[in-house]
Design a protein around this motif. Structure first.
Motif, PDB file in Angstrom:
ATOM      1  N   GLU A   1       7.140  13.976   0.469  1.00  0.00           N
ATOM      2  CA  GLU A   1       6.193  13.080   1.118  1.00  0.00           C
ATOM      3  C   GLU A   1       6.595  11.513   0.829  1.00  0.00           C
ATOM      4  O   GLU A   1       6.283  10.801   1.613  1.00  0.00           O
ATOM      5  CB  GLU A   1       4.852  13.411   0.630  1.00  0.00           C
TER       6      GLU A   1
ATOM      7  N   LEU B   1       7.486   9.000   3.660  1.00  0.00           N
ATOM      8  CA  LEU B   1       6.582   7.686   3.487  1.00  0.00           C
ATOM      9  C   LEU B   1       7.434   6.560   3.638  1.00  0.00           C
ATOM     10  O   LEU B   1       7.426   5.425   4.223  1.00  0.00           O
ATOM     11  CB  LEU B   1       5.742   7.750   2.505  1.00  0.00           C
TER      12      LEU B   1
ATOM     13  N   ASP C   1       2.433   1.708  -3.495  1.00  0.00           N
ATOM     14  CA  ASP C   1       1.469   2.215  -4.428  1.00  0.00           C
ATOM     15  C   ASP C   1       1.150   3.779  -3.881  1.00  0.00           C
ATOM     16  O   ASP C   1       0.991   4.750  -4.960  1.00  0.00           O
ATOM     17  CB  ASP C   1       0.010   1.675  -4.108  1.00  0.00           C
ATOM     18  N   ARG C   2       0.986   4.245  -2.762  1.00  0.00           N
ATOM     19  CA  ARG C   2       0.961   5.468  -2.545  1.00  0.00           C
ATOM     20  C   ARG C   2       2.252   6.430  -2.899  1.00  0.00           C
ATOM     21  O   ARG C   2       2.161   7.548  -3.273  1.00  0.00           O
ATOM     22  CB  ARG C   2       0.492   5.747  -0.962  1.00  0.00           C
ATOM     23  N   ALA C   3       3.459   5.783  -2.652  1.00  0.00           N
ATOM     24  CA  ALA C   3       4.644   6.645  -3.245  1.00  0.00           C
ATOM     25  C   ALA C   3       4.633   6.691  -4.474  1.00  0.00           C
ATOM     26  O   ALA C   3       4.918   7.947  -5.115  1.00  0.00           O
ATOM     27  CB  ALA C   3       5.480   5.722  -2.640  1.00  0.00           C
ATOM     28  N   LYS C   4       4.185   5.857  -5.312  1.00  0.00           N
ATOM     29  CA  LYS C   4       4.128   6.075  -6.919  1.00  0.00           C
ATOM     30  C   LYS C   4       2.967   7.006  -7.285  1.00  0.00           C
ATOM     31  O   LYS C   4       3.383   7.777  -8.227  1.00  0.00           O
ATOM     32  CB  LYS C   4       3.783   4.621  -7.413  1.00  0.00           C
ATOM     33  N   ASP C   5       1.890   7.051  -6.592  1.00  0.00           N
ATOM     34  CA  ASP C   5       0.992   8.288  -6.819  1.00  0.00           C
ATOM     35  C   ASP C   5       1.752   9.670  -6.551  1.00  0.00           C
ATOM     36  O   ASP C   5       1.389  10.336  -7.203  1.00  0.00           O
ATOM     37  CB  ASP C   5      -0.126   7.890  -5.975  1.00  0.00           C
ATOM     38  N   LEU C   6       2.647   9.693  -5.584  1.00  0.00           N
ATOM     39  CA  LEU C   6       2.936  11.020  -4.866  1.00  0.00           C
ATOM     40  C   LEU C   6       4.157  11.141  -5.955  1.00  0.00           C
ATOM     41  O   LEU C   6       4.281  12.603  -6.531  1.00  0.00           O
ATOM     42  CB  LEU C   6       3.728  10.649  -3.796  1.00  0.00           C
TER      43      LEU C   6
ATOM     44  N   LYS D   1       0.879  -1.092   0.097  1.00  0.00           N
ATOM     45  CA  LYS D   1      -0.055   0.044  -0.180  1.00  0.00           C
ATOM     46  C   LYS D   1       0.956   1.246   0.064  1.00  0.00           C
ATOM     47  O   LYS D   1       0.552   2.418  -0.783  1.00  0.00           O
ATOM     48  CB  LYS D   1      -0.864  -0.053   1.187  1.00  0.00           C
ATOM     49  N   LYS D   2       1.967   1.231   0.574  1.00  0.00           N
ATOM     50  CA  LYS D   2       2.867   2.412   0.790  1.00  0.00           C
ATOM     51  C   LYS D   2       3.426   2.563  -0.413  1.00  0.00           C
ATOM     52  O   LYS D   2       3.614   3.741  -0.982  1.00  0.00           O
ATOM     53  CB  LYS D   2       3.962   2.296   2.004  1.00  0.00           C
TER      54      LYS D   2
END
Length: 129
Positions: A25, A29, A12-17, A9-10
């Motif tokens: 960020e 993260l 995936d979130r990092a890729k979005d960021l 999940k982290k």
């Protein structure tokens, strides 16, 4: 297994960021995850983030802590190393850049223009004394 799910999940979130270039960020993260896990994917995303923040020395630190077998370097790893070397070169950290290009060349002599860059930097360092 919960840890793996959480890391996924982290990541995936990092890729979005990364898409929106929110480098600080991404670093906040993934740095704790990388410090404890040394996950390759997290490391490569952190390299992108540090390069995005114009801190190639920090990207180099991440690469140096990854357990990379030169015989098994894939294009993703070579690309991260190449971009880090470019950043180091721009920051006038020629010896570190040269080492990075040489590492790439030892794995794949034909990767982009790493050999030419290595050759040019070697001459530059020599001329600077």
């Amino acid at each position: 297994e919960t840890g793996v799910l959480e890391l996924g999940k982290k990541l995936d979130r990092a890729k979005d960021l990364c898409i929106t270039r929110r480098w600080d960020e991404v670093i906040d993260l993934l740095s704790p995850e990388f410090a404890s896990e040394r996950n390759l994917e997290a490391g490569l995303i952190l390299v992108d983030a540090w390069l995005g923040n114009k801190k190639p020395d920090m990207a180099l630190e991440i690469i140096q802590t990854l357990d990379i077998d030169p015989e098994m370097m894939n294009d993703k790893i070579k690309d991260a190393m190449y971009r880090t070397a470019e950043g180091l070169e721009l920051a006038k950290k020629y010896k570190q850049a040269l080492n990075m290009y040489d590492t790439i060349c030892n794995a794949d002599i034909n990767y982009k223009d790493a050999f030419d860059r290595s050759d040019r930097l070697y001459s530059k360092i020599k001329s600077l004394g």
